[in-house]
Design an enzyme around this catalytic site. Structure first.
Site, mmCIF file in Angstrom:
data_model
loop_
_atom_site.group_PDB
_atom_site.id
_atom_site.type_symbol
_atom_site.label_atom_id
_atom_site.label_comp_id
_atom_site.label_asym_id
_atom_site.label_seq_id
_atom_site.Cartn_x
_atom_site.Cartn_y
_atom_site.Cartn_z
ATOM 1 N N PHE A 65 0.844 -1.195 0.000
ATOM 2 C CA PHE A 65 0.000 0.000 0.000
ATOM 3 C C PHE A 65 0.874 1.237 0.000
ATOM 4 O O PHE A 65 1.831 1.336 0.769
ATOM 5 C CB PHE A 65 -0.915 0.017 1.233
ATOM 6 N N ASP A 158 7.421 0.956 3.652
ATOM 7 C CA ASP A 158 8.561 1.734 4.140
ATOM 8 C C ASP A 158 9.752 0.832 4.466
ATOM 9 O O ASP A 158 10.256 0.809 5.578
ATOM 10 C CB ASP A 158 8.172 2.591 5.352
ATOM 11 N N GLU A 246 -1.479 -4.848 13.700
ATOM 12 C CA GLU A 246 -0.438 -5.732 14.222
ATOM 13 C C GLU A 246 -0.909 -6.501 15.462
ATOM 14 O O GLU A 246 -0.568 -7.670 15.652
ATOM 15 C CB GLU A 246 0.818 -4.926 14.554
ATOM 16 N N TYR A 290 8.704 10.911 10.340
ATOM 17 C CA TYR A 290 7.442 11.099 11.065
ATOM 18 C C TYR A 290 6.916 12.525 10.976
ATOM 19 O O TYR A 290 5.745 12.745 10.759
ATOM 20 C CB TYR A 290 7.613 10.754 12.550
HETATM 21 C C1 2GW Z 1 1.004 5.520 8.489
HETATM 22 C C2 2GW Z 1 1.207 6.148 9.712
HETATM 23 C C3 2GW Z 1 1.083 7.531 9.828
HETATM 24 C C4 2GW Z 1 0.782 8.276 8.716
HETATM 25 C C5 2GW Z 1 0.593 7.621 7.518
HETATM 26 C C6 2GW Z 1 0.683 6.261 7.382
HETATM 27 C C7 2GW Z 1 0.499 5.616 6.091
HETATM 28 C C8 2GW Z 1 0.669 4.235 5.975
HETATM 29 C C9 2GW Z 1 0.224 6.366 4.919
HETATM 30 O O1 2GW Z 1 0.037 7.600 4.917
HETATM 31 N N1 2GW Z 1 0.127 5.737 3.723
HETATM 32 C C10 2GW Z 1 0.303 4.393 3.612
HETATM 33 O O2 2GW Z 1 0.245 3.861 2.491
HETATM 34 N N2 2GW Z 1 0.535 3.633 4.733
HETATM 35 C C11 2GW Z 1 0.692 2.171 4.593
HETATM 36 O O3 2GW Z 1 0.511 1.524 5.832
HETATM 37 C C12 2GW Z 1 2.115 1.851 4.114
HETATM 38 O O4 2GW Z 1 2.081 0.696 3.309
HETATM 39 C C13 2GW Z 1 2.825 1.601 5.419
HETATM 40 O O5 2GW Z 1 4.004 0.865 5.263
HETATM 41 C C14 2GW Z 1 1.734 0.846 6.197
HETATM 42 C C15 2GW Z 1 1.910 0.858 7.727
HETATM 43 O O6 2GW Z 1 2.243 2.156 8.178
HETATM 44 P P1 2GW Z 1 3.714 2.453 8.718
HETATM 45 O O7 2GW Z 1 4.691 1.698 7.891
HETATM 46 O O8 2GW Z 1 3.944 3.927 8.817
HETATM 47 O O9 2GW Z 1 3.618 1.904 10.174
HETATM 48 P P2 2GW Z 1 4.756 1.096 11.023
HETATM 49 O O10 2GW Z 1 6.017 0.958 10.237
HETATM 50 O O11 2GW Z 1 4.861 1.741 12.369
HETATM 51 O O12 2GW Z 1 4.050 -0.271 11.088
HETATM 52 C C16 2GW Z 1 3.785 -1.266 12.034
HETATM 53 O O13 2GW Z 1 2.573 -0.981 12.746
HETATM 54 C C17 2GW Z 1 1.435 -0.750 11.904
HETATM 55 C C18 2GW Z 1 0.222 -0.530 12.800
HETATM 56 O O14 2GW Z 1 0.408 0.577 13.612
HETATM 57 C C19 2GW Z 1 1.180 -1.929 10.972
HETATM 58 O O15 2GW Z 1 0.784 -3.064 11.692
HETATM 59 C C20 2GW Z 1 2.443 -2.232 10.189
HETATM 60 O O16 2GW Z 1 2.247 -3.394 9.391
HETATM 61 C C21 2GW Z 1 3.605 -2.481 11.152
HETATM 62 O O17 2GW Z 1 4.785 -2.700 10.399
HETATM 63 MN MN MN Z 2 6.242 0.281 8.295
#
Ligand code: 2GW
Ligand code: MN
Length: 296
Positions: A65, A158, A246, A290
């Site tokens: 995504f 990411d 998660e 962030y």
């Molecule tokens: C996410 C957080 C804050 C602002 C935006 C976004 C965001 C996420 C976005 O604007 N657009 C988007 O496409 N995403 C998708 O969601 C993208 O694929 C991203 O890798 C995924 C998860 O968000 P991410 O990577 O910022 O969160 P992490 O790295 O802290 O992820 C862990 O925790 C998440 C739940 O809080 C999920 O479970 C994730 O799978 C975990 O790795």
């Molecule tokens: Mn991530």
């Protein structure tokens, strides 16, 4: 003590893993108590795995995504690195979910590889962007993936592939050890502890990282459906699990044990620093911007 041979005879991935002679390693846990292999460098022969999966006709769907600012920030690097390292030699279809299909980079794909772009709405809360992936993945498995691919792997965007992420990772139901928790005692695990959430759990086996999960299309369908249901029930009850999707993934995996577990080589965070058990890094966390990215 873990006996890999009986592991391979008991679990669902046995037909592949048993014949491919997985080796143990003295310094790390290579097998769960329910006899699922935990995959580390040095345990497997990559060529044997690739040959076996080519023979069996395995084909892999990768879902990712890239919504809002995450598209420009991460997608290009992610996809280019996939081309270099993800399931090289096997048929791969990328399923890219985005709110801006026109902005998906035009990447030259190797033979046997193709891309499908699926438009999704941009949720206003980032927690929902992340959680609603479960629904979108389950839908696309039903409408498309199940007719074209044997396996599905779901990724955060990411991150960047830096080494082989190959067919040794394929299995019926695959979960990833979280790099920050795999060497810690269980009381550090950040499971959801709110009894009002469907993700509530007291204890589990490991802390799994939702940045990667996978398996046969059937089992990923079951997982995403169950997690989505839990998420929706929580919404009706006005609760949200501590770590969103998660937390629901961890709950699902304690009830439905994965048949294969990936070591943190498969999703490493270099800010952890040197650890002697990490002999290769196959996928790395990308920097988190962030301040700029999380103001939607
Ligand atoms: C996410 C957080 C804050 C602002 C935006 C976004 C965001 C996420 C976005 O604007 N657009 C988007 O496409 N995403 C998708 O969601 C993208 O694929 C991203 O890798 C995924 C998860 O968000 P991410 O990577 O910022 O969160 P992490 O790295 O802290 O992820 C862990 O925790 C998440 C739940 O809080 C999920 O479970 C994730 O799978 C975990 O790795
Ligand atoms: Mn991530």
């Amino acid at each position: 003590k873990c006996n890999l041979e009986s592991a391979q005879m008991l679990n669902l991935d046995s037909s592949v893993d048993a014949s491919l002679n997985l080796q143990s390693r003295p310094d790390v846990l290579t097998c769960t108590y329910w006899k699922a292999a935990i995959i580390w460098e040095g345990m497997f022969d990559p060529r044997l795995y690739d040959e076996m999966h080519k023979m069996k006709g395995s084909s892999v769907a990768l879902t990712v995504f890239a919504v809002g600012r995450y598209l420009d920030a991460y997608l290009h690097t992610f996809l280019n690195s996939c081309e270099q390292h993800f399931m090289v030699g096997l048929p791969v279809t990328y399923y890219v979910f985005t709110d801006m299909p026109e902005k998906v980079p035009n990447i030259k794909l190797s033979p046997l590889r193709s891309m499908k772009v699926i438009k999704v709405e941009k949720n206003s809360r980032w927690q929902d962007v992340s959680m609603m992936r479960m629904k979108s993945i389950s839908d696309v498995i039903e409408s498309d993936i199940r007719h074209h691919c044997t396996h599905v792997f779901c990724f955060d965007v990411d991150q960047v592939f830096t080494g082989r992420f190959g067919s040794e990772a394929l299995g019926d139901s695959v979960a990833l050890l979280h790099a920050h928790y795999y060497h810690l005692p269980k009381h550090f695990y950040t499971y959801d502890r709110n009894p009002n959430s469907k993700a509530y759990m007291e204890t589990g086996d490991f802390y799994y990282h939702a940045a990667i999960f996978g398996g046969s299309w059937k089992s990923v369908k079951a997982l995403t459906e169950a997690c989505y249901q839990g998420i929706m029930e929580d919404k009706q009850n006005n609760v949200e699990a501590l770590w969103h999707d998660e937390s629901h993934l961890n709950k699902y995996m304690v009830l439905h044990k994965p048949s294969k577990v990936l070591s943190p080589e498969y999703c490493w965070d270099t800010s952890i620093g040197f650890r002697s058990d990490i002999q290769v890094t196959r996928l790395l966390w990308a920097p988190k911007y962030y301040d700029t990215l999380r103001t939607l």
